[in-house]
Design a protein around this motif. Structure first.
Motif, PDB file in Angstrom:
ATOM      1  N   ARG A  19       0.850  -1.213   0.102  1.00  0.00           N
ATOM      2  CA  ARG A  19      -0.009   0.007  -0.060  1.00  0.00           C
ATOM      3  C   ARG A  19       0.806   1.324  -0.106  1.00  0.00           C
ATOM      4  O   ARG A  19       0.540   2.228  -0.596  1.00  0.00           O
ATOM      5  CB  ARG A  19      -0.897  -0.184   1.148  1.00  0.00           C
ATOM      6  N   ASP A  33      -5.524   1.635  -2.595  1.00  0.00           N
ATOM      7  CA  ASP A  33      -6.035   0.357  -2.066  1.00  0.00           C
ATOM      8  C   ASP A  33      -6.902  -0.449  -3.136  1.00  0.00           C
ATOM      9  O   ASP A  33      -6.848  -1.703  -3.156  1.00  0.00           O
ATOM     10  CB  ASP A  33      -7.499   0.588  -1.140  1.00  0.00           C
ATOM     11  N   GLN A  37      -5.650  -4.617  -3.974  1.00  0.00           N
ATOM     12  CA  GLN A  37      -6.736  -5.339  -4.132  1.00  0.00           C
ATOM     13  C   GLN A  37      -6.461  -6.119  -5.544  1.00  0.00           C
ATOM     14  O   GLN A  37      -6.900  -7.438  -5.387  1.00  0.00           O
ATOM     15  CB  GLN A  37      -8.189  -4.678  -3.892  1.00  0.00           C
TER      16      GLN A  37
END
Length: 307
Positions: A19, A33, A37
């Motif tokens: 991140r 994010d 993901q």
């Protein structure tokens, strides 16, 4: 623990570092994010089979996802103008947002609009995270010498030339950072202590709410006007603006405003809010020097030896 759960646990152990990389490349927590993901989805589909160094594999995937996102931004750039700031995120306090705004990632975001996406990826990976150039070359589909040139060009583009001596710039930075802190906190007394009595604030009219004057004069009027618009300060970060210390406002990775700040002694004597796309493009923006410790996030497996 079954194999999928074990893979998920190994991924979670690396999420913070991934991140951090994505955030510094993209300048947006939400986009970071999304990139992380996507990396998990790809890892989940791959099942971990044949992956020898998971940290390197995930860093490569996240970097390539970010590279694609940066290229998409370049192909379809936004030109936001006016009072268009995102709402405060649920559960996010002002301290958390101030840390986000002050991050090196945000400062790099603004000035790295000029370098290409590949240049940006190269300098973030190598200079901020210690990723060796052979890995950078593989991620960016370049040869080793070309990957080094990517980072070199990016460094050259983001380093501005100060218009004042170093000692004077340091004093100006202290004043500007104190001004920013007071603006974020809505601290009227602190602002009055930082503004010259005859200070002038000018702003592009489209950046202001209806009925607010584009020009304010005098410490009291300027301080009250600054407090009125303090929501914008949560996305601001110091930067070099035409060689002098100023502020940039870039929520979610999009440059909205630049504040050209004039400092004399220990007081702000004037500041101008620039927002029109054409005027923004005419400014020379660059990063301020930051301590080396601020360039590397605290994360496991962050040293080059993990590669």
């Amino acid at each position: 623990m079954d194999r999928h759960d074990e893979l998920a646990a190994r991924f979670e152990a690396r999420r913070g570092r991934l991140r951090a990389i994505a955030h510094r490349m993209l300048g947006s927590a939400r986009d970071a994010d999304d990139a992380v993901q996507e990396a998990w989805l790809r890892l989940s589909r791959a099942g971990g089979a044949g992956i020898g160094n998971l940290t390197a594999w995930l860093t490569t995937v996240v970097s390539r996802v970010c590279l694609d996102m940066l290229r998409a931004r370049t192909a379809h750039p936004e030109e936001p103008y006016g009072d268009d700031l995102p709402e405060r995120a649920a559960g996010a306090g002002p301290e958390e947002e101030a840390v986000l705004a002050d991050s090196v990632g945000l400062a790099l975001l603004v000035v790295l609009e000029t370098p290409s996406p590949a240049e940006r990826v190269a300098v973030v990976l190598h200079d901020l995270f210690g990723v060796p150039f052979d890995r950078v070359a593989a991620i960016t589909d370049r040869s080793l010498p070309a990957a080094k040139k990517l980072a070199s060009r990016a460094r050259h583009k983001v380093r501005g030339t100060p218009a004042v001596p170093a000692a004077e710039q340091d004093r100006h930075r202290e004043v500007v950072e104190a001004f920013l802190a007071a603006a974020r906190g809505g601290d009227l007394d602190a602002l009055l202590g930082l503004l010259a009595e005859d200070v002038v604030r000018r702003a592009d009219p489209a950046t202001l709410p209806p009925g607010v004057a584009a020009e304010l004069r005098g410490a009291r009027a300027v301080a009250e006007g600054t407090v009125l618009l303090r929501e914008r300060a949560r996305f601001a970060a110091p930067a070099l603006v035409d060689g002098r210390v100023g502020l940039v406002v870039a929520p979610r990775g999009q440059l909205r405003y630049v504040l050209r700040v004039t400092v004399e002694g220990d007081r702000v004597t004037a500041y101008e809010v620039v927002a029109g796309p054409a005027r923004l493009r005419g400014l020379k923006l660059a990063v301020l020097d930051v301590p080396a410790a601020d360039w590397a996030p605290d994360a496991p497996e962050g040293s080059p030896s993990s590669w």
